[in-house]
Structure formats: C-alpha cells, structure tokens
Design a protein around this motif. Structure first.
Motif, PDB file in Angstrom:
ATOM      1  N   PRO A   1       0.841  -1.425  -0.269  1.00  0.00           N
ATOM      2  CA  PRO A   1       0.044   0.231   0.008  1.00  0.00           C
ATOM      3  C   PRO A   1       0.822   1.205  -0.049  1.00  0.00           C
ATOM      4  O   PRO A   1       1.809   1.506   0.794  1.00  0.00           O
ATOM      5  CB  PRO A   1      -0.645  -0.090   1.335  1.00  0.00           C
ATOM      6  N   HIS A   2       0.482   2.237  -0.961  1.00  0.00           N
ATOM      7  CA  HIS A   2       1.296   3.437  -1.171  1.00  0.00           C
ATOM      8  C   HIS A   2       0.398   4.565  -0.857  1.00  0.00           C
ATOM      9  O   HIS A   2      -0.525   4.500  -1.675  1.00  0.00           O
ATOM     10  CB  HIS A   2       2.176   3.587  -2.420  1.00  0.00           C
ATOM     11  N   SER A   3       0.601   5.625  -0.071  1.00  0.00           N
ATOM     12  CA  SER A   3      -0.508   6.545   0.007  1.00  0.00           C
ATOM     13  C   SER A   3      -0.826   7.475  -0.992  1.00  0.00           C
ATOM     14  O   SER A   3      -2.030   7.944  -1.210  1.00  0.00           O
ATOM     15  CB  SER A   3       0.097   7.647   1.611  1.00  0.00           C
ATOM     16  N   LEU A   4       0.141   7.481  -1.869  1.00  0.00           N
ATOM     17  CA  LEU A   4      -0.009   8.440  -3.197  1.00  0.00           C
ATOM     18  C   LEU A   4      -0.417   7.664  -4.481  1.00  0.00           C
ATOM     19  O   LEU A   4      -1.495   7.787  -5.306  1.00  0.00           O
ATOM     20  CB  LEU A   4       0.971   9.405  -3.553  1.00  0.00           C
ATOM     21  N   LYS A   5       0.226   6.492  -4.512  1.00  0.00           N
ATOM     22  CA  LYS A   5       0.132   5.636  -5.825  1.00  0.00           C
ATOM     23  C   LYS A   5      -0.664   4.776  -5.687  1.00  0.00           C
ATOM     24  O   LYS A   5      -1.032   3.944  -6.753  1.00  0.00           O
ATOM     25  CB  LYS A   5       1.615   5.072  -6.307  1.00  0.00           C
ATOM     26  N   GLY A   6      -1.615   4.524  -4.463  1.00  0.00           N
ATOM     27  CA  GLY A   6      -2.350   3.079  -4.501  1.00  0.00           C
ATOM     28  C   GLY A   6      -1.734   2.159  -4.124  1.00  0.00           C
ATOM     29  O   GLY A   6      -1.569   1.405  -3.164  1.00  0.00           O
ATOM     30  N   GLN A   7      -0.751   1.617  -4.903  1.00  0.00           N
ATOM     31  CA  GLN A   7       0.254   0.773  -4.543  1.00  0.00           C
ATOM     32  C   GLN A   7       1.679   0.992  -5.101  1.00  0.00           C
ATOM     33  O   GLN A   7       1.630   1.719  -6.035  1.00  0.00           O
ATOM     34  CB  GLN A   7       0.019  -0.746  -5.456  1.00  0.00           C
ATOM     35  N   GLY A   8       2.652   0.748  -4.383  1.00  0.00           N
ATOM     36  CA  GLY A   8       3.961   0.774  -4.722  1.00  0.00           C
ATOM     37  C   GLY A   8       4.781  -0.425  -5.107  1.00  0.00           C
ATOM     38  O   GLY A   8       4.277  -1.685  -4.728  1.00  0.00           O
ATOM     39  N   ILE A   9       5.874  -0.365  -5.612  1.00  0.00           N
ATOM     40  CA  ILE A   9       6.512  -1.641  -6.089  1.00  0.00           C
ATOM     41  C   ILE A   9       7.812  -1.953  -5.225  1.00  0.00           C
ATOM     42  O   ILE A   9       8.700  -1.016  -4.694  1.00  0.00           O
ATOM     43  CB  ILE A   9       7.010  -1.443  -7.620  1.00  0.00           C
ATOM     44  N   TYR A  10       7.507  -3.147  -4.641  1.00  0.00           N
ATOM     45  CA  TYR A  10       8.569  -3.491  -3.509  1.00  0.00           C
ATOM     46  C   TYR A  10       9.094  -4.754  -4.213  1.00  0.00           C
ATOM     47  O   TYR A  10       8.691  -5.657  -4.357  1.00  0.00           O
ATOM     48  CB  TYR A  10       7.719  -3.818  -2.314  1.00  0.00           C
ATOM     49  N   ALA A  11      10.510  -4.551  -4.338  1.00  0.00           N
ATOM     50  CA  ALA A  11      11.329  -5.688  -4.787  1.00  0.00           C
ATOM     51  C   ALA A  11      12.297  -6.181  -3.877  1.00  0.00           C
ATOM     52  O   ALA A  11      12.986  -5.563  -3.082  1.00  0.00           O
ATOM     53  CB  ALA A  11      12.176  -4.849  -5.930  1.00  0.00           C
ATOM     54  N   TYR A  12      12.548  -7.537  -3.757  1.00  0.00           N
ATOM     55  CA  TYR A  12      13.335  -8.502  -3.217  1.00  0.00           C
ATOM     56  C   TYR A  12      14.438  -8.775  -4.058  1.00  0.00           C
ATOM     57  O   TYR A  12      13.900  -9.445  -4.868  1.00  0.00           O
ATOM     58  CB  TYR A  12      12.835  -9.467  -2.371  1.00  0.00           C
ATOM     59  N   VAL A  13      15.600  -8.475  -3.762  1.00  0.00           N
ATOM     60  CA  VAL A  13      16.620  -8.740  -4.674  1.00  0.00           C
ATOM     61  C   VAL A  13      17.887  -9.498  -4.144  1.00  0.00           C
ATOM     62  O   VAL A  13      18.201  -9.201  -3.229  1.00  0.00           O
ATOM     63  CB  VAL A  13      17.180  -7.303  -5.140  1.00  0.00           C
ATOM     64  N   THR A  14      18.096 -10.709  -4.710  1.00  0.00           N
ATOM     65  CA  THR A  14      19.113 -11.501  -4.455  1.00  0.00           C
ATOM     66  C   THR A  14      20.263 -11.085  -5.257  1.00  0.00           C
ATOM     67  O   THR A  14      20.143 -11.355  -6.277  1.00  0.00           O
ATOM     68  CB  THR A  14      18.956 -13.095  -4.342  1.00  0.00           C
ATOM     69  N   LEU A  15      21.565 -10.804  -4.750  1.00  0.00           N
ATOM     70  CA  LEU A  15      22.618 -10.360  -5.625  1.00  0.00           C
ATOM     71  C   LEU A  15      23.264 -11.587  -5.862  1.00  0.00           C
ATOM     72  O   LEU A  15      23.579 -12.595  -5.249  1.00  0.00           O
ATOM     73  CB  LEU A  15      23.487  -9.366  -4.934  1.00  0.00           C
ATOM     74  N   MET A  16      24.276 -11.505  -7.054  1.00  0.00           N
ATOM     75  CA  MET A  16      25.264 -12.662  -7.289  1.00  0.00           C
ATOM     76  C   MET A  16      26.150 -12.929  -6.239  1.00  0.00           C
ATOM     77  O   MET A  16      26.471 -11.787  -5.496  1.00  0.00           O
ATOM     78  CB  MET A  16      25.847 -12.250  -8.849  1.00  0.00           C
ATOM     79  N   ASN A  17      26.704 -13.950  -6.178  1.00  0.00           N
ATOM     80  CA  ASN A  17      27.707 -14.092  -5.238  1.00  0.00           C
ATOM     81  C   ASN A  17      28.741 -13.287  -5.269  1.00  0.00           C
ATOM     82  O   ASN A  17      29.209 -13.034  -6.536  1.00  0.00           O
ATOM     83  CB  ASN A  17      28.205 -15.766  -5.432  1.00  0.00           C
ATOM     84  N   GLY A  18      29.212 -12.684  -4.026  1.00  0.00           N
ATOM     85  CA  GLY A  18      30.419 -11.962  -4.052  1.00  0.00           C
ATOM     86  C   GLY A  18      30.065 -10.323  -4.380  1.00  0.00           C
ATOM     87  O   GLY A  18      30.845  -9.606  -4.202  1.00  0.00           O
ATOM     88  N   VAL A  19      28.876 -10.161  -4.786  1.00  0.00           N
ATOM     89  CA  VAL A  19      28.366  -8.707  -4.917  1.00  0.00           C
ATOM     90  C   VAL A  19      27.992  -8.066  -3.470  1.00  0.00           C
ATOM     91  O   VAL A  19      27.095  -8.935  -2.913  1.00  0.00           O
ATOM     92  CB  VAL A  19      27.401  -8.524  -6.083  1.00  0.00           C
ATOM     93  N   GLU A  20      28.535  -7.052  -3.092  1.00  0.00           N
ATOM     94  CA  GLU A  20      28.141  -6.370  -1.869  1.00  0.00           C
ATOM     95  C   GLU A  20      26.864  -5.433  -2.210  1.00  0.00           C
ATOM     96  O   GLU A  20      26.972  -4.696  -3.036  1.00  0.00           O
ATOM     97  CB  GLU A  20      29.203  -5.572  -1.134  1.00  0.00           C
ATOM     98  N   PRO A  21      25.861  -5.517  -1.357  1.00  0.00           N
ATOM     99  CA  PRO A  21      24.803  -4.483  -1.561  1.00  0.00           C
ATOM    100  C   PRO A  21      25.392  -2.988  -1.023  1.00  0.00           C
ATOM    101  O   PRO A  21      26.059  -2.912  -0.223  1.00  0.00           O
ATOM    102  CB  PRO A  21      23.789  -4.839  -0.316  1.00  0.00           C
ATOM    103  N   SER A  22      24.601  -2.122  -1.687  1.00  0.00           N
ATOM    104  CA  SER A  22      25.159  -0.768  -1.366  1.00  0.00           C
ATOM    105  C   SER A  22      24.203   0.194  -1.728  1.00  0.00           C
ATOM    106  O   SER A  22      23.222   0.105  -2.686  1.00  0.00           O
ATOM    107  CB  SER A  22      26.281  -0.179  -2.031  1.00  0.00           C
ATOM    108  N   ASP A  23      24.190   1.407  -1.219  1.00  0.00           N
ATOM    109  CA  ASP A  23      23.161   2.265  -1.747  1.00  0.00           C
ATOM    110  C   ASP A  23      23.304   2.784  -3.345  1.00  0.00           C
ATOM    111  O   ASP A  23      22.293   3.120  -3.851  1.00  0.00           O
ATOM    112  CB  ASP A  23      22.926   3.637  -0.809  1.00  0.00           C
TER     113      ASP A  23
END
Ligand code: 6R9
Length: 657
Positions: A559-581
């Motif tokens: 639920p998204h207050s403006l858009k009705g629904q927002g897009i929520y993505a769960y992401v699994t990275l390739m081995n060895g790739v570090e998550p970052s902003d």
C-alpha cells in the motif's frame, strides 16, 4: 478471502441522486431498472437496437455469436455488418456540426495558446494523414505503432488508421526503447509514428531518439513517421524517417474510407498480465465503438454542447475509449491535455476546467490523492461551476479521496461516477449512472446495461449469491469485450476462460453488499496497480534479473499513500556482490530504462534468500505480507525449503509504516 458475507459497513454513507440532476439526465432510476432488465432478458433485441447509434455501410442482421467455453471461446457482435470507425467519429457529423469544436488541445505550458479543432478541420487532418499512410504502403490490416505525446496528432493518427483499415497500437510515451521494440516486433508493424520530443511538466522526453534506439532491434523495413512537434534536433535517416507534417501539407484532403467488417480489428493495446510478456489485447470495429459511444454518453450524462475532459493518456485504454473513440462517435467536444496535474502548480487541472468551462471531468484516484495533499487553496482559486459530473477510473478510490473530490471539487453538487473496467473490457462494466444510481464512496456500484457480474468462490468456483465476497467474473459477453490476444488465441482462452469455466475472469476480487453494490478489492493475480497503471510483477522481475549483478528478484505491491500501490522488490545479488546504496540507485535506474519510469521500484530490499517451496516456487504470499508490514499471521510456512529466511526478511524489511 472468505465466503462468509462480509457485508457493507452498516454506516456506509449513501449519496442519493440529486433530484434536479435526475430530471434532465438521459437515464433515471426507473429507466435504468427497465433497460437493465431488458438488456439481460433479451440481450440480442437490446443490442440490435443499441447498434443503431452508429452509421453502418451494410447494416447487420446478426447481433451476437458468443461462446465462453474453454477451448471454443469465440466472441462476435454485429458480425455481418460493415462500417468505418473514422466515418462514425468524423464524417457523419460534418453536415450538422462541421464547425463545432471536436478537440480542444491544451498544451503542456499554460503560456502556449490552446487549439480548438473543429470537426471540419479534424476531417481534413485525418484524411491527409491517412493519405500519407497510404503513400507509405500501409493498407487494410497492416499494423501501425503510435508513440506520441498527448497532442492532436495522436488522435489524427488513430483515426487515420481507422479510416484506411490499418490496426493501430499505441505505446505509452513513457515507455522505454526496449518496450517499444518488443511491441513493434510482436505485432509486425510496418510503420512507427512518433514525434521529435514530448514535453511534460516542462521536461522533454526524447521520443525520436528512443525510437531510433528501438528500431535497431527491428526489421529495417519499418518506416518512421516523425511529427515535428517541439522542433528539437533529432538524428535523421533518409529513406526511413519521414516528416509527416510536411507530407500532410501536400497530401490530398480527400480520402475515401475503407469498408470494414464489424469484427475487423481496430486496435491492439498491450497490457500486463501475470506472466512476463505483455499481451496484445485486440479490439474490433463495430462492437467496441457501439460500447464506447454508449457508455461515454450515458455514464457521463453527456449532452449536446457539453465540454468533456478525460485526463488519461492515449497510451492507456481510457484514452482510447474516453478521449477519442467514445466522445467523437457522439459528436462531443473532447479535451486533450498534454501536461501533468502539478505543472506549473497543483492548480493546473482546475485552471483548465475554468478556462474551457469543462462539464464532465474524468481522472484517476492517484491524481486526486496527490492534489489533495497540496491543499484546497489550489482548487478554490478557480470557478468550477461548469462541472456537472466527476469520474474516476483505474483503482479503488479511498473514501477520504472520494470526499475531497466530492466536497472540494464538486462542491457536493456533481455526482461521482466510479467506473470499474479494464483494457480487456473496452468500456465501463460496473459504474453508477449519475441520474440513476445512489452513490457509496469507494463502490463502483452496479452493472452497466448488458453486463452480468457474478461473484465466485475462488477455489471451488461456486457461484455465491447475495451479500458475499469472492472473485469477480462476468457471465455473458458485451459488445466492447476484447476478442483475442494478438497472435495467441490460446493465451486469450487460458488467461480469461480456463480457471472459472464458462465465465470471463476479470482477475479482480470483489465484495457485493446487501444492496447489490460491488466493491472492488484489487487484483487477485500477480498484477499490481501503480498510480492507476497496471503492471505485471513478472515484468519488473525480469528487468531486474537482466542486470549483471542480480541473481534473483521477487516483486510485490504494497500500500502506498499516493500511488495506491507501490513496487517492492526483493533482490538477491550474485555471489560476491556487496549490497550498497549506489547499487540500489543503479538498479532503480536500470528498471527505468528497461521498462520506463513508472516501473521503478519504490523499495528494494536485499534478500540473500527468498522463501521458496521445495518445488522452487517463490511464496509471494509471504513476501506480500512482509512488504505490507503485516507479518503477524504469515500462514502456513511448512512447505518452505528454508523457513529461517523469513525471519531475516522481516528483520530487514523496508516498509515500517
Ligand atoms: C480502465 C483500466 C484494469 C484494472 C482492473 C482493476 C483496476 C480499474 C477501477 C479499478 C477499482 C475502479 N480498476 N478501475 N479498481 N475501482 N473504478 O484501468 O484498465 O489498465 O487494464 O486496469 O484496474 O484492478 O482489473 P487497466
């Protein structure tokens, strides 16, 4: 979803039809009852009569041939009749209203003067453009892609195709080169019509260079007709690129219409489904136009001389049926707006309503919610006394937004028609009629003529009676119904007719209250609705996993207050790739370019493990709950291969609102 009656809240407010309004309305409550009963009891007789709202070259003698049985699905209306859609939208009006405005064009910038295009001028432009298409070898049955901003040329292009029997397919100008290329290739288009640039909210989208990029992946036979709109510089490939305005100037303004069978396709419009590839929804000439024209007139209570404005984009079905085909078939004055609701400020919609004395105004709940947040002063500055009817479409409207629309915009005097329908349905299926239907905020109320909604128990397919909740199906055809998926009739049958035998399955859940009012509860499949734009979660997932650093992705709505629904993505990275902003920003940008800005995930959660069944199916039910920040009752997790990963996902959830 339970089969127990989850009835309307006892205190649901009801807004009766204003008595004054009912007096002059096309349809009042008694007439609705009488006509609805006839439309169900004598469907053929009813539609045989309604079909006469169009001009036919050869009148039909056969009204309806419909089979909803899986394996044999077949839908035909008025099928021995012939007509031309452009003739019905233009030529037949010339004798009586040639000098009346057909299209008011309101440009992106309020500084640029509006244009008033009369039916005579529309006839001239459309005929010239049709002759230009003919000169490029386009003939009956050929496909033409339209990738244009909200400018009059978009309507000219649609009607020019209709005039010569070509099938148009509009690609929303916010879509990426990849999305454009896929659609050009899927329908085997001969021509793409685009413009140099698309101004929106003071910013430019480079449509021509997007088209250049797309055409790298298409047959080199595809021609590119370019509308020079802003005069922005573009690269030019001689022999392939054609200056359409220059050719129109020299083209003949006389272009005889092509005689089309009622069942000849008018357009293809790609829409998202629960599997990856968008479906080419096919609408045909006769039934679609009967339905678009009838609903436009009755649902908005359109009267001769009214000015009607639908704020949608012609890239969506709403723009097809309720900016172009429905209103023009009725000889209406329809407003086309190039801009956005918040440019130059949040009063733009209301400034345009005042300026052009708009009588019927039709928009999406997401726009209402975003304007509501900016304060009432933007509305109160303007004289909105011309507004007689307000409409919404695209997603359920929450009561707070409904009340604001009703009180602040409509001053409590303009009935709100909450219209439920789909790309597939061609026109409104559940909707109030403003002179006939008492309103309940948040409910799309009751069926339009000829529409037989049924509520089924989702797992047993049992038909549920009375006040209840389940999945929404339709028991019989209506003329505006889609006929097939372009090039894939199997997929058409599987998507809409397999799961619930004998019915058209809408993909939406709904509740029916004691008064027989319908309340749409949202999609039951893997389709999300972001700001009224429909998107398959699978499309966003496949874009994400196409990135070199992504191993796996699961996308859900929240639920998204403006858009009705927002897009929520769960992401699994390739081995060895570090998550970052930085990587998060990179993925957002990636999805924007792969699909378009509207598909950009609102939230990305790094998910080293996704909850999967032993057979490898991701359990989206669980991911949806976590995204909704509602993980108290996750239900049965016993079939998960690694139940432990769920706690980790909950701990790192991105939505804590
Ligand atoms: C016309 C259009 C269709 C889906 C549909 C439903 C949602 C549309 C609605 C509504 C509640 C309304 N939807 N109108 N939900 N109330 N008045 O939007 O077509 O883009 O194909 O989307 O939109 O979920 O199934 P499309």
């Amino acid at each position: 979803m339970s089969t127990q009656a989850q009835t309307a809240q006892v205190n649901d407010p009801v807004y009766p039809v204003p008595a004054e309004f009912a007096k002059t309305a096309h349809i009042d409550a008694a007439k609705y009852q009488e006509m609805y009963a006839q439309s169900i009891n004598d469907s053929e007789g009813f539609w045989a009569e309604q079909g006469k709202r169009l001009d036919w070259i050869k009148p039909y003698t056969q009204v309806k041939d419909v089979n909803f049985n899986f394996g044999e699905v077949n839908i035909k209306w008025f099928f021995d009749g012939t007509l031309n859609v452009a003739h019905n939208c233009i030529d037949r009006h010339l004798a009586t209203r040639g000098d009346q405005t057909a299209i008011i064009f309101e440009p992106d910038s309020p500084e640029t003067p509006a244009q008033h295009i009369t039916y005579n001028q529309l006839h001239d432009k459309v005929s010239r453009m049709a002759n230009v298409l003919r000169s490029q070898g386009v003939t009956k049955g050929d496909r033409v892609i339209i990738y244009l901003p909200m400018i009059p040329e978009a309507a000219y292009a649609m009607l020019a195709c209709a005039r010569i029997g070509a099938i148009h397919s509009i690609v929303f100008a916010g879509f990426s080169p990849d999305a454009l290329a896929n659609r050009i290739n899927d329908c085997g288009a001969k021509v793409v019509i685009t413009s140099d640039e698309a101004p929106r909210g003071g910013r430019m989208t480079p449509l021509k260079s997007n088209t250049d990029a797309a055409l790298l992946h298409c047959s080199d036979k595809v021609r590119c007709l370019v509308v020079k709109h802003t005069g922005g510089q573009t690269t030019w490939i001689d022999g392939r690129d054609i200056d359409v305005k220059a050719l129109m100037e020299h083209a003949s303004p006389d272009c005889p219409v092509e005689e089309m069978n009622a069942e000849d396709p008018l357009f293809i419009l790609y829409t998202s489904g629960s599997t990856g590839k968008p479906k080419g929804v096919v609408h045909c000439s006769g039934g679609y136009l009967v339905y678009a024209s009838m609903t436009q007139e009755l649902v908005f209570d359109y009267h001769e001389g009214d000015v009607y404005w639908c704020t949608a984009d012609v890239g969506w079905v709403t723009g097809h049926s309720y900016i172009v085909y429905g209103p023009l078939a009725n000889g209406a004055t329809t407003l086309m707006f190039e801009g956005v609701p918040t440019y130059p400020d949040a009063g733009r919609f209301w400034a345009v309503c005042e300026k052009h004395k708009v009588n019927q105004f039709y928009t999406a709940p997401t726009a209402i919610r975003s304007l509501m947040g900016k304060g009432t002063e933007f509305v109160e500055k303007y004289d909105l006394s011309s507004i007689k009817v307000l409409g919404t479409v695209g997603e359920p409207i929450n009561p707070e937004a409904w009340n604001w629309y009703n009180d602040v915009v409509g001053k409590g005097k303009a009935p709100i028609v909450d219209t439920w329908w789909q790309t597939e349905t061609g026109g409104h299926l559940l909707t109030p009629l403003p002179g006939a239907t008492a309103l309940k905020p948040g409910s799309a109320t009751t069926p339009f003529f000829g529409v037989k909604p049924v509520v089924l128990e989702p797992t047993t397919a049992e038909v549920l009676e009375g006040a209840t909740e389940g999945v929404l199906c339709i028991a019989d055809s209506w003329p505006g119904q889609m006929r097939t998926v372009w090039g894939d009739h199997e997929r058409f049958q599987e998507t809409y007719f397999q799961q619930y035998k004998g019915y058209y399955f809408s993909g939406d859940g709904c509740r029916r209250d004691e008064d027989g009012y319908y309340w749409i509860t949202g999609r039951v499949d893997d389709v999300i609705n972001v700001s009224g734009h429909r998107m398959g979660t699978a499309e966003v997932e496949s874009a994400l996993v196409a990135h070199a650093k992504v191993a796996e992705a699961a996308v859900v709505g929240y639920p998204h207050s403006l858009k009705g629904q927002g897009i929520y993505a769960y992401v699994t990275l390739m081995n060895g790739v570090e998550p970052s902003d930085e990587l998060r920003a990179e993925l957002e940008k990636w999805v924007r370019t792969e699909i378009g800005p509207i598909a950009k995930p609102d939230l990305i959660q790094w998910a080293p493990n996704l909850p999967k069944t032993r057979s490898g199916k991701i359990m989206r039910r669980i991911l949806r709950k976590i995204a909704e920040n509602d993980f108290g009752a996750l239900g049965d997790t016993s079939t998960l291969a690694e139940p432990g990963c769920v706690d980790e996902l909950i701990e790192n959830r991105m939505n804590r609102g």
